[in-house]
Design a protein around this motif. Structure first.
Motif, PDB file in Angstrom:
ATOM      1  N   ASN A 389       0.821  -1.214   0.000  1.00 34.68           N
ATOM      2  CA  ASN A 389       0.000   0.000   0.000  1.00 34.68           C
ATOM      3  C   ASN A 389       0.858   1.269   0.000  1.00 34.68           C
ATOM      4  O   ASN A 389       0.512   2.256  -0.655  1.00 34.68           O
ATOM      5  CB  ASN A 389      -0.929   0.000   1.204  1.00 34.68           C
ATOM      6  N   THR A 392       2.379   1.616  -3.451  1.00 33.62           N
ATOM      7  CA  THR A 392       1.305   1.984  -4.377  1.00 33.62           C
ATOM      8  C   THR A 392       0.875   3.426  -4.179  1.00 33.62           C
ATOM      9  O   THR A 392       0.687   4.173  -5.144  1.00 33.62           O
ATOM     10  CB  THR A 392       0.099   1.048  -4.193  1.00 33.62           C
ATOM     11  N   ALA A 393       0.707   3.830  -2.897  1.00 34.04           N
ATOM     12  CA  ALA A 393       0.293   5.199  -2.597  1.00 34.04           C
ATOM     13  C   ALA A 393       1.336   6.200  -3.069  1.00 34.04           C
ATOM     14  O   ALA A 393       1.000   7.275  -3.594  1.00 34.04           O
ATOM     15  CB  ALA A 393       0.050   5.356  -1.093  1.00 34.04           C
ATOM     16  N   THR A 395       3.520   5.764  -5.553  1.00 36.80           N
ATOM     17  CA  THR A 395       3.467   5.802  -7.017  1.00 36.80           C
ATOM     18  C   THR A 395       2.237   6.556  -7.502  1.00 36.80           C
ATOM     19  O   THR A 395       2.313   7.357  -8.454  1.00 36.80           O
ATOM     20  CB  THR A 395       3.461   4.367  -7.573  1.00 36.80           C
ATOM     21  N   ASP A 396       1.101   6.318  -6.844  1.00 30.91           N
ATOM     22  CA  ASP A 396      -0.131   7.015  -7.229  1.00 30.91           C
ATOM     23  C   ASP A 396       0.000   8.521  -7.024  1.00 30.91           C
ATOM     24  O   ASP A 396      -0.465   9.313  -7.850  1.00 30.91           O
ATOM     25  CB  ASP A 396      -1.308   6.480  -6.419  1.00 30.91           C
ATOM     26  N   ALA A 397       0.605   8.913  -5.904  1.00 23.58           N
ATOM     27  CA  ALA A 397       0.760  10.346  -5.621  1.00 23.58           C
ATOM     28  C   ALA A 397       1.681  11.003  -6.648  1.00 23.58           C
ATOM     29  O   ALA A 397       1.410  12.111  -7.135  1.00 23.58           O
ATOM     30  CB  ALA A 397       1.299  10.548  -4.206  1.00 23.58           C
ATOM     31  N   GLY A 399       2.234   9.895  -9.692  1.00 23.96           N
ATOM     32  CA  GLY A 399       1.506   9.920 -10.954  1.00 23.96           C
ATOM     33  C   GLY A 399       0.428  10.983 -10.974  1.00 23.96           C
ATOM     34  O   GLY A 399       0.224  11.654 -12.001  1.00 23.96           O
ATOM     35  N   ALA A 400      -0.261  11.176  -9.846  1.00 23.50           N
ATOM     36  CA  ALA A 400      -1.302  12.199  -9.772  1.00 23.50           C
ATOM     37  C   ALA A 400      -0.706  13.593  -9.913  1.00 23.50           C
ATOM     38  O   ALA A 400      -1.294  14.474 -10.555  1.00 23.50           O
ATOM     39  CB  ALA A 400      -2.059  12.070  -8.448  1.00 23.50           C
ATOM     40  N   THR A 452      -7.766  16.056 -11.933  1.00 20.93           N
ATOM     41  CA  THR A 452      -6.413  15.671 -11.506  1.00 20.93           C
ATOM     42  C   THR A 452      -5.982  16.429 -10.255  1.00 20.93           C
ATOM     43  O   THR A 452      -5.221  15.889  -9.436  1.00 20.93           O
ATOM     44  CB  THR A 452      -5.401  15.928 -12.636  1.00 20.93           C
ATOM     45  N   ASP A 455      -7.730  14.633  -7.350  1.00 19.43           N
ATOM     46  CA  ASP A 455      -7.173  13.291  -7.246  1.00 19.43           C
ATOM     47  C   ASP A 455      -5.786  13.349  -6.610  1.00 19.43           C
ATOM     48  O   ASP A 455      -5.444  12.519  -5.745  1.00 19.43           O
ATOM     49  CB  ASP A 455      -7.092  12.663  -8.635  1.00 19.43           C
ATOM     50  N   TYR A 456      -5.004  14.328  -6.997  1.00 19.21           N
ATOM     51  CA  TYR A 456      -3.664  14.506  -6.412  1.00 19.21           C
ATOM     52  C   TYR A 456      -3.763  14.840  -4.927  1.00 19.21           C
ATOM     53  O   TYR A 456      -3.018  14.297  -4.100  1.00 19.21           O
ATOM     54  CB  TYR A 456      -2.931  15.614  -7.174  1.00 19.21           C
ATOM     55  N   LYS A 459      -4.601  11.665  -3.011  1.00 21.64           N
ATOM     56  CA  LYS A 459      -3.477  10.734  -2.974  1.00 21.64           C
ATOM     57  C   LYS A 459      -2.411  11.208  -1.984  1.00 21.64           C
ATOM     58  O   LYS A 459      -1.779  10.388  -1.303  1.00 21.64           O
ATOM     59  CB  LYS A 459      -2.872  10.600  -4.377  1.00 21.64           C
TER      60      LYS A 459
END
Length: 477
Positions: A389, A392-393, A395-397, A399-400, A452, A455-456, A459
């Motif tokens: 997690n 993933t979090a 990477t998501d942040a 990417g966001a 975005t 979403d950012y 994240k």
């Protein structure tokens, strides 16, 4: 200021109303609620929403009751160390042939007698079961508090998500309204140009269709905003939410510079502070105590006991014999005197050694061993989940953030392209279809920036959670 019910009524009568069945059902629910709510000037901040949810959410209240139950269990476990004391009292009638409990002579008569007794017992040794039960109870309190804290953290994150959803829908609605305003001005100008014969009448029809589409988009955006407000209000357990609204006190910045950390650093910090790991570790320790308690049943138990008793009879008593050796009877002594004269004590120890119990103890031990193994696996799984997690979090942040920055650049380019297309359209060098395409691309770019952005922000909140930065500080009780 119109409340939600008034808005819904207006939208149901609008000629541009075109929504799916799901939105219709939700709006019908909104119609049923808020019949008497008055306009409120208060707008909720994110911190106020989280605080209110932590104080009023039903799930959290249930978890708080679990903590209280665990404290009661601890008191019960401590009580196992204390002696048990009970008192007995009885009064009986015996009719016919019976033995006088005082004279011990069998006679045919009706007799009465009373008895009093006090019994006490205490466990001296019980295979350490009492000690392990008390230790388990203390661990259960810790586990229940961790469970409560985890529930509070989950609710906080859910509130933040719902809060940001409202802000997104607000921004989206704002964009739709601005677009409608622009198209209405274009329509008015195009009407003048058609009247002057500068552009064909077909372009005017295209603009009217675009305006109608804008009206429909606004209605859909308003519905989405109402639904998101309803979702957050219900999450907060608000009774009056017809005029519920929030204020944007957030920003799309990494204020805590969390992205400057590495995933390894965040994971190492999360292993030390994350509630789910602490809860799993505590549950493992509880399972170990359960095994120890079950094994204690293999050992003998030693118990001490004490009894005080006394009795009194309401029958005649023997005071001697006559010349023929027949008993001479007299009335009973005073009751209190009999209680004093007939008192007795009984005390000692009771040893119980288990020999065979149909494998019940063995099966109970094995069952608790299985639970212990499951707790070990659960702790290991929680650690693996946390690592996954966190990465993933992170990477998501990242990417966001990249998506947000890219959408911002795209919006600037689309805005310039739109401005250039508008100049060409105004002088008749571009038809309405191509201009509408440029305008649509600009609107999509604006929507992407809004999407975005929030979403950012969400994240980042998740990543901060793993690093031990809560949305608001949670005060444990």
């Amino acid at each position: 200021m119109l409340n939600l019910r008034s808005i819904v009524l207006l939208r149901f009568h609008s000629k541009y109303m075109k929504i799916n069945k799901y939105n219709s059902l939700v709006l019908a629910m909104l119609f049923g609620f808020g019949l008497s709510s008055q306009a409120q000037s208060k707008k909720w901040t994110l911190e106020e929403c989280v605080r209110y949810a932590l104080d009023n959410n039903i799930t959290i209240k249930l978890s708080e009751l679990d903590v209280k139950n665990a404290a009661i269990d601890k008191k019960g476990a401590f009580g196992n160390y204390l002696p048990s004391v009970s008192g007995d009292a009885s009064h009986s009638w015996n009719i016919g042939l019976n033995v006088n409990p005082v004279t011990n002579i069998a006679t045919t008569q009706t007799t009465q007698y009373s008895s009093l007794a006090v019994n006490a017992g205490v466990d001296i040794y019980k295979g350490l079961q009492n000690q392990n039960t008390y230790r388990r109870a203390k661990l259960s309190i810790i586990a229940s508090k961790y469970q409560l804290l985890k529930m509070q953290e989950d609710i906080s994150l859910n509130v933040a998500n719902a809060f940001l959803e409202i802000l997104f829908n607000k921004e989206n609605l704002k964009v739709k309204k601005e677009q409608l305003s622009i198209d209405q001005k274009r329509l008015a100008r195009s009407q003048e140009m058609v009247n002057a014969g500068t552009i064909p009448r077909g372009d005017l029809y295209d603009l009217k269709a675009t305006e109608a589409t804008d009206q429909q988009a606004i209605i859909v955006a308003e519905n989405s905003l109402l639904i998101s407000k309803l979702s957050l209000a219900q999450l907060l357990q608000l009774k009056e939410f017809a005029d519920f609204d929030v204020i944007d006190d957030t920003n799309a910045k990494d204020e805590n510079n969390i992205l400057a950390q590495t995933p390894v650093d965040i994971y190492n910090k999360a292993k030390e502070i994350r509630t789910e790991l602490k809860l799993a570790q505590t549950n493992l320790e509880v399972a170990e105590k359960n095994v120890a308690i079950a094994r204690g049943a293999y050992q003998p138990t030693l118990r001490g006991f004490y009894q005080f008793s006394t009795r009194a009879s309401y029958s005649d008593r023997i005071i001697g014999v006559d010349a023929n050796n027949n008993p001479v009877l007299a009335g009973p002594l005073p009751i209190l005197d009999q209680f004093s004269d007939n008192k007795g004590h009984n005390f000692g120890f009771q040893l119980s050694v288990p020999i065979f119990n149909g494998f019940s103890v063995k099966n109970n031990v094995e069952r608790n061993k299985v639970s212990l193994e499951k707790s070990k696996i659960d702790l290991e799984q929680k650690s693996l989940d946390l690592q996954r997690n966190v990465y993933t979090a992170f990477t998501d942040a990242k990417g966001a953030l990249n998506a947000y920055e890219s959408s911002t650049v795209t919006l600037e380019a689309r805005q310039q392209a739109y401005n250039y297309a508008k100049e060409k359209y105004d002088v008749g060098l571009m038809n309405s279809f191509d201009f509408t395409q440029a305008q649509t691309l600009l609107t999509n770019a604006q929507s992407d920036v809004i999407r975005t952005k929030y979403d950012y922000m969400f994240k980042i909140k998740i990543l901060e959670f793993y690093f031990g930065i809560p949305i608001v500080p949670i005060i444990t009780k």
